[in-house]
Enzyme design. Structure first.
Site, mmCIF file in Angstrom:
data_model
loop_
_atom_site.group_PDB
_atom_site.id
_atom_site.type_symbol
_atom_site.label_atom_id
_atom_site.label_comp_id
_atom_site.label_asym_id
_atom_site.label_seq_id
_atom_site.Cartn_x
_atom_site.Cartn_y
_atom_site.Cartn_z
ATOM 1 N N GLU A 15 0.887 -1.180 0.000
ATOM 2 C CA GLU A 15 0.000 0.000 0.000
ATOM 3 C C GLU A 15 0.908 1.208 0.000
ATOM 4 O O GLU A 15 1.706 1.375 0.911
ATOM 5 C CB GLU A 15 -0.849 0.047 1.278
ATOM 6 C CG GLU A 15 -1.645 -1.199 1.557
ATOM 7 C CD GLU A 15 -2.945 -1.245 0.793
ATOM 8 O OE1 GLU A 15 -3.285 -0.235 0.141
ATOM 9 O OE2 GLU A 15 -3.598 -2.293 0.829
ATOM 10 N N CYS B 161 -1.983 8.890 3.912
ATOM 11 C CA CYS B 161 -1.914 8.546 2.492
ATOM 12 C C CYS B 161 -3.211 8.964 1.803
ATOM 13 O O CYS B 161 -3.229 9.264 0.621
ATOM 14 C CB CYS B 161 -1.690 7.060 2.333
ATOM 15 S SG CYS B 161 -2.833 6.112 3.322
HETATM 16 P P1 NAD Z 1 8.457 4.753 4.333
HETATM 17 O O1 NAD Z 1 8.279 4.122 3.022
HETATM 18 O O2 NAD Z 1 9.603 5.678 4.507
HETATM 19 O O3 NAD Z 1 8.619 3.642 5.441
HETATM 20 C C1 NAD Z 1 7.690 2.581 5.596
HETATM 21 C C2 NAD Z 1 8.381 1.414 6.271
HETATM 22 O O4 NAD Z 1 9.328 0.862 5.380
HETATM 23 C C3 NAD Z 1 9.128 1.757 7.535
HETATM 24 O O5 NAD Z 1 8.943 0.743 8.495
HETATM 25 C C4 NAD Z 1 10.572 1.790 7.066
HETATM 26 O O6 NAD Z 1 11.491 1.517 8.081
HETATM 27 C C5 NAD Z 1 10.574 0.678 6.039
HETATM 28 N N1 NAD Z 1 11.645 0.744 5.047
HETATM 29 C C6 NAD Z 1 12.303 1.837 4.599
HETATM 30 N N2 NAD Z 1 13.219 1.490 3.671
HETATM 31 C C7 NAD Z 1 13.118 0.149 3.506
HETATM 32 C C8 NAD Z 1 13.773 -0.800 2.676
HETATM 33 N N3 NAD Z 1 14.712 -0.434 1.819
HETATM 34 N N4 NAD Z 1 13.428 -2.084 2.764
HETATM 35 C C9 NAD Z 1 12.469 -2.465 3.620
HETATM 36 N N5 NAD Z 1 11.812 -1.617 4.443
HETATM 37 C C10 NAD Z 1 12.117 -0.329 4.392
HETATM 38 O O7 NAD Z 1 7.070 5.450 4.685
HETATM 39 P P2 NAD Z 1 6.661 6.277 5.970
HETATM 40 O O8 NAD Z 1 7.326 7.602 5.921
HETATM 41 O O9 NAD Z 1 6.814 5.462 7.186
HETATM 42 O O10 NAD Z 1 5.100 6.446 5.699
HETATM 43 C C11 NAD Z 1 4.584 7.417 4.874
HETATM 44 C C12 NAD Z 1 4.253 6.840 3.513
HETATM 45 O O11 NAD Z 1 3.360 5.755 3.681
HETATM 46 C C13 NAD Z 1 3.526 7.806 2.611
HETATM 47 O O12 NAD Z 1 4.030 7.726 1.315
HETATM 48 C C14 NAD Z 1 2.101 7.300 2.644
HETATM 49 O O13 NAD Z 1 1.327 7.645 1.529
HETATM 50 C C15 NAD Z 1 2.264 5.857 2.804
HETATM 51 N N6 NAD Z 1 1.101 5.234 3.402
HETATM 52 C C16 NAD Z 1 0.274 4.506 2.596
HETATM 53 C C17 NAD Z 1 -0.846 3.919 3.112
HETATM 54 C C18 NAD Z 1 -1.781 3.124 2.255
HETATM 55 O O14 NAD Z 1 -2.595 2.390 2.800
HETATM 56 N N7 NAD Z 1 -1.719 3.223 0.943
HETATM 57 C C19 NAD Z 1 -1.144 4.081 4.465
HETATM 58 C C20 NAD Z 1 -0.281 4.817 5.272
HETATM 59 C C21 NAD Z 1 0.858 5.383 4.711
#
Ligand code: NAD
Length: 969
Positions: free
Chosen positions: A731, A765
């Site tokens: 997501e 999001c």
């Molecule tokens: P992010 O992508 O920076 O991090 C999400 C998770 O991924 C964290 O736990 C992070 O530690 C991990 N991560 C980071 N790099 C990684 C890698 N290389 N490999 C594996 N894991 C890794 O996002 P964020 O800042 O925590 O959240 C905000 C983002 O999430 C926004 O873009 C938002 O739109 C999205 N979001 C989407 C939904 C949805 O349902 N579509 C819901 C909530 C948030």
């Protein structure tokens, strides 16, 4: 004397006079009476009529008014043929001729119930009433107040009203009679745009300040003032403001408040007000009404899962009205009763009761609504009733007037309306005036199946106390150390993630152990050990762990909410919703798994049985973001484990303490070790290591597009020894738009956009970051929105007055700050609000830009809004669809054709019509998008769990030696 007998005697007499006073609303000889008659006969016509009346004043251009008129008529399947013919004839006439005819007709309907557009305009009607001996209460209809400017304007209008009217009402010398005194009725929530029960003290303080000038002026001019009652959510707060105002402003002797008999709580409220009046030696007026928001109360409270506060049966309300009348009249020494009803039985009950108590006529009054009062007023006069009869006279322009008009038409045409029964139907008198007999109540049992967890009702003092205590308790735990959870063990590592409070970065919420590759390997080993027996555990037993976890989460609700407030900067209400959503996932996926675990028989052919079943995939990683710090990891993790898999949670480094709570909850309910493990650590290291590991079978990810795409790529690479192609459920982000068309209800649109764009500082999001507005709505909408954005309170999230807290961290502050700079270059700045403070605070920004501007294309994750113009609905939808994302979207419209178009053409995962675009509910609005917004089935929906399982088909040939069992079920 037998009081019931006396009530009937009075009622019969009154009724005989009333019958001769048919209001013009019911007079079938005129067109209004005909329209009313049609709408009483046909519910669908009534709904379309009311909806059209509601939208008409917003339609600025004649062609649009005519088009929408036709759209509504087309939807009213059984509209009377005369009207259809009329409409067809209209279609042949130019819009500039036909539209004004429609407008004039609706205006003349409105004039039946509204005294005038402004005090001057209304004066002739008011004066005529006064000459006939009526007393008056004047009310200013207003649009929803969404900003400080609008609240100030509303108060000013009252000052102007008093200046105009009060000199025309000589102050009576004898203060005990209120008969000749002007009364004004106030809608309290319109005096302070941020009024909110959670912010109890602040709301009382601010609203009182705003009211005082009006009260002082009323006092100086000898008028009395009545606080109108609104939705039940505001009730206790309005009563508290009323008491506060009277205590602060001791010289104000003629305050009154309305109470609604349809509320189950009103008797208690009334007794408390009587006690208050006794104690303070201040005789307050109490206007007893039945209540005008029954539909709202039943619908909205049911939607929220809160108890319905109103009686469901009209007879119960009528009975309560009589009980409350008795309480009022018996206490007339301390309170001044105003019996506000058009129901002859209720009026007669008051008269009979007053007779028995020997109350002088000046000790209480009757009240009735403008446009409905005449029959009652004249009948009382002919019976020589001496009490004052006060007519409640609304004054206002068409837009706010329509909501009022719609309520009156609904009231008069409802099956239970006394007027309808008296004037439009031949209901025998005996039936009309009998004592109200509520039916025997059927107790509502607990609901079966899934229903959403109710959010907390902070209008209750107890809940406000609990959250305050929880905030203090969580604060005491600041700085605590948290371990990893690996198999049976809790492991403290040297390296720590410092989880800080974004509102005060020097506060460390927790020190959380960080996993490296070694711990990740250990976790995979523990998961491998646990997986087989867990996968074989019956689905209902697995689900039972989820239900127990839900119960444990409910127990910790206030603490979890408080923790979110401190760890992620969510306001109390935003955090509370996140906790409720987490509970929902547990309850929903648990039930779903039980259903999915039942083998499905496919086809019905003799001699064979085909079954479709699901088996767990194996071991998965759950990678979650910080912005829904409990709900998202709970949803992904519970779905993974209830499907029979083992899962390792890798939470965001910005919200690891809340994720630890989730782990702790599952431990507390006895989930076998290894089924769920907790492994915080840097995404790029431990996250990526897990994603790439050959023993991992699936990845459930929620986060940014960049990371999601990277994970998809890494997961696609297979390594030697790997047994499965990894399933990735991701997501990702959004760039969500709301369209405001030229028929939109701007009161609703401004409120909905504020919540969608600025709730949790725009860090959702689903948040709205693009506004696409049609020409006729553009100016008013953008001005009202700008003022509303100026008025919201930015501050520490634990403060109940706060609407916007800080951004999540320094990085976000910098990034979003950069987009503000870009916005200045790319378009016109409409608002750029600053917000200092020691935390990562940033005020909201609004820019007028073109659809290709980078701020209108890239996900920003902060309170930066792009405003765009579209010439028509087609262009608006094209702009809305013009990004790489497709997550949420919304439209505010009252045009059936435009709504239909949006349903078909707006390319998003979740489309919202005439409501905010955030806050999707599990099971009701399954959530997720397509395009660059994600891949996988919707969270909280029926297709989610199968993503974590392998479907298996089992086909058995049941024929042996040519013999098949006769029948197979
Ligand atoms: P992010 O992508 O920076 O991090 C999400 C998770 O991924 C964290 O736990 C992070 O530690 C991990 N991560 C980071 N790099 C990684 C890698 N290389 N490999 C594996 N894991 C890794 O996002 P964020 O800042 O925590 O959240 C905000 C983002 O999430 C926004 O873009 C938002 O739109 C999205 N979001 C989407 C939904 C949805 O349902 N579509 C819901 C909530 C948030």
């Amino acid at each position: 004397m037998d009081i019931e007998k006396r009530i009937r005697e009075i009622a019969s007499e009154l009724f005989s006079f009333l019958k001769e006073e048919k209001p013009s609303f019911f007079d079938k000889s005129g067109w209004k009476g005909k329209v009313v008659e049609w709408s009483m006969r046909d519910e669908s016509f009534k709904v379309q009529l009311l909806r059209f009346i509601d939208v008409l004043p917003a339609l600025k251009r004649d062609e649009v008014a005519l088009r929408v008129f036709r759209e509504y008529l087309d939807e009213a399947e059984s509209a009377p043929s005369v009207l259809r013919q009329g409409a067809d004839a209209f279609a042949r006439v130019p819009a500039w001729i036909s539209a004004p005819i429609i407008r004039t007709s609706v205006r003349s309907l409105a004039r039946l119930f509204i005294a005038g557009a402004n005090p001057k305009d209304a004066w002739a009607s008011l004066d005529a009433l006064r000459r006939e001996g009526a007393s008056l209460s004047v009310d200013l209809l207003g649009e929803a107040v969404v900003s400080d400017v609008e609240a100030r304007r509303y108060a000013e209008r009252y000052m102007e009203l008093l200046n105009f009217l009060a000199p025309r009402f000589p102050v009576p010398e004898n203060d005990t009679s209120r008969r000749d005194r002007l009364d004004i009725s106030l809608k309290i929530s319109s005096f302070y745009s941020q009024m909110e029960p959670l912010n109890w003290e602040g709301s009382i303080e601010k609203t009182t300040r705003a009211l005082l000038p009006v009260l002082e002026k009323a006092q100086a001019l000898g008028a009395s003032v009545t606080f109108d009652m609104e939705h039940s959510y505001f009730k206790d707060l309005i009563i508290a403001i009323f008491k506060n105002v009277l205590s602060e402003f001791k010289g104000f002797p003629r305050g009154g408040i309305a109470l609604q008999a349809y509320l189950k709580d009103t008797k208690k409220d009334l007794m408390e007000l009587v006690e208050w009046a006794k104690e303070h030696k201040q005789r307050i007026a109490i206007r007893l009404v039945k209540g005008a928001y029954w539909d709202h109360e039943t619908v909205v409270n049911r939607q929220k899962g809160w108890p319905v506060p109103v009686f469901l049966n009209k007879e119960e309300t009528d009975r309560n009205y009589e009980t409350l009348t008795e309480v009022l009249l018996k206490n007339a020494e301390f309170v001044y009763p105003a019996i506000a009803t058009h129901n002859i039985r209720s009026i007669s009950n008051a008269l009979a009761m007053a007779e028995e108590l020997s109350l002088p006529p000046d000790d209480f009054e009757f009240q009735a609504l403008y446009g409905m009062a005449d029959p009652v007023r004249r009948a009382l006069k002919r019976m020589a009733v001496q009490n004052p009869v006060r007519v409640y006279c609304p004054i206002g322009e068409l837009i706010p007037g329509m909501a009022y008009l719609v309520r009156r038409i609904l009231e008069n045409t409802s099956n239970e309306s006394f007027f309808r029964k008296s004037f439009a139907e031949d209901i025998p008198l005996e039936e009309l005036i009998q004592s109200p007999k509520p039916p025997h109540k059927k107790e509502e049992g607990p609901r079966e199946g899934f229903s959403n967890e109710a959010t907390t009702d902070f209008s209750h003092a107890e809940n406000r106390r609990k959250i305050k205590e929880a905030l203090a308790a969580v604060k005491k735990e600041f700085g605590k150390e948290y371990p990893l959870s690996l198999g049976k063990q809790e492991v403290f590592t040297e390296k720590k993630i410092l989880s800080i409070n974004p509102a005060r970065p020097d506060e460390i919420v927790g020190r959380v152990s960080t996993a490296a590759k070694e711990e990740a390997e250990q976790a995979i080993e523990a998961a491998k050990k646990a997986q087989r027996s867990w996968g074989e555990t019956p689905a209902d037993e697995r689900a039972a762990y989820l239900f127990k976890a839900a119960a444990e989460m409910r127990k910790r609700k206030f603490l979890l909410t408080a923790l979110e407030v401190y760890e992620t900067g969510k306001t109390i209400m935003e955090a509370d919703s996140d906790v409720a959503e987490a509970v929902d996932y547990l309850e929903y996926y648990g039930r779903q798994m039980i259903e999915l675990s039942k083998p499905r028989r496919l086809g019905r052919y003799p001699g064979e049985i085909n079954e479709y079943i699901y088996e767990p995939k194996g071991i998965g990683v759950v990678i979650s973001p910080w912005n829904f710090p409990l709900a998202i990891p709970t949803g992904m993790a519970s779905a993974a484990i209830v499907s029979g898999n083992c899962a390792i949670i890798k939470p965001s480094g910005l919200s690891p303490v809340i994720a630890w709570q989730l782990m702790d909850i599952f431990k507390t309910v006895g989930l076998p070790p290894g089924v769920l493990q907790y492994l915080p650590g840097p995404g790029a290291e431990v996250g990526e290591f897990l994603v790439s590991h050959p023993e991992i079978d699936f990845i459930a990810f929620t986060g940014s597009k960049e990371v999601g795409l990277r994970i998809a790529k890494r997961a696609a690479e297979t390594l030697p020894g790997q047994r499965n192609v990894k399933r990735v459920v991701a997501e990702m982000g959004g760039k969500n738009a709301i369209i405001i068309d030229d028929s939109a209800d701007l009161d609703e649109a401004v409120k909905g956009v504020l919540e969608s764009a600025l709730g949790y500082q725009g860090q959702k999001c689903s948040a709205c970051s693009r506004l696409i507005v049609l020409p006729d709505a553009y100016k008013e909408f953008s001005e009202r929105l700008t003022e509303a954005m100026k008025s919201i309170v930015i501050g520490p999230p634990e403060e109940p007055s706060t609407f916007m807290g800080p951004l999540i961290d320094q990085g976000a502050l910098k990034k979003v700050g950069g987009y503000r700079e870009k916005g200045k270059q790319e378009g016109k700045t409409l608002l750029l609000r600053e917000a200092g403070g020691e935390g990562y605070y940033l005020g909201p920004a609004l820019f007028e830009v073109g659809p290709d501007a980078s701020i209108a294309q890239e996900e920003i994750f902060g309170p930066v809004l792009s405003l765009m113009r579209a010439k028509d609905i087609d262009e608006a939808i094209a702009i809305a669809n013009g990004t790489e994302y497709a997550l949420t979207g919304g439209i505010y419209s009252r045009s059936p054709a435009n709504i239909e178009k949006a349903k078909k053409e707006f390319r998003v995962g979740n489309l919202y019509i005439n409501r905010k675009i955030t806050g999707a509910l599990v099971g009701r609005q399954p959530f997720g998008g397509s395009g660059m917004s994600g891949v996988g089935s919707k969270a909280g929906g029926p297709d989610y769990l199968p993503q974590f399982m392998n479907p298996k088909t089992v086909s058995e040939n049941t024929m042996r030696k040519g013999v098949a069992p006769e029948r197979e079920e």
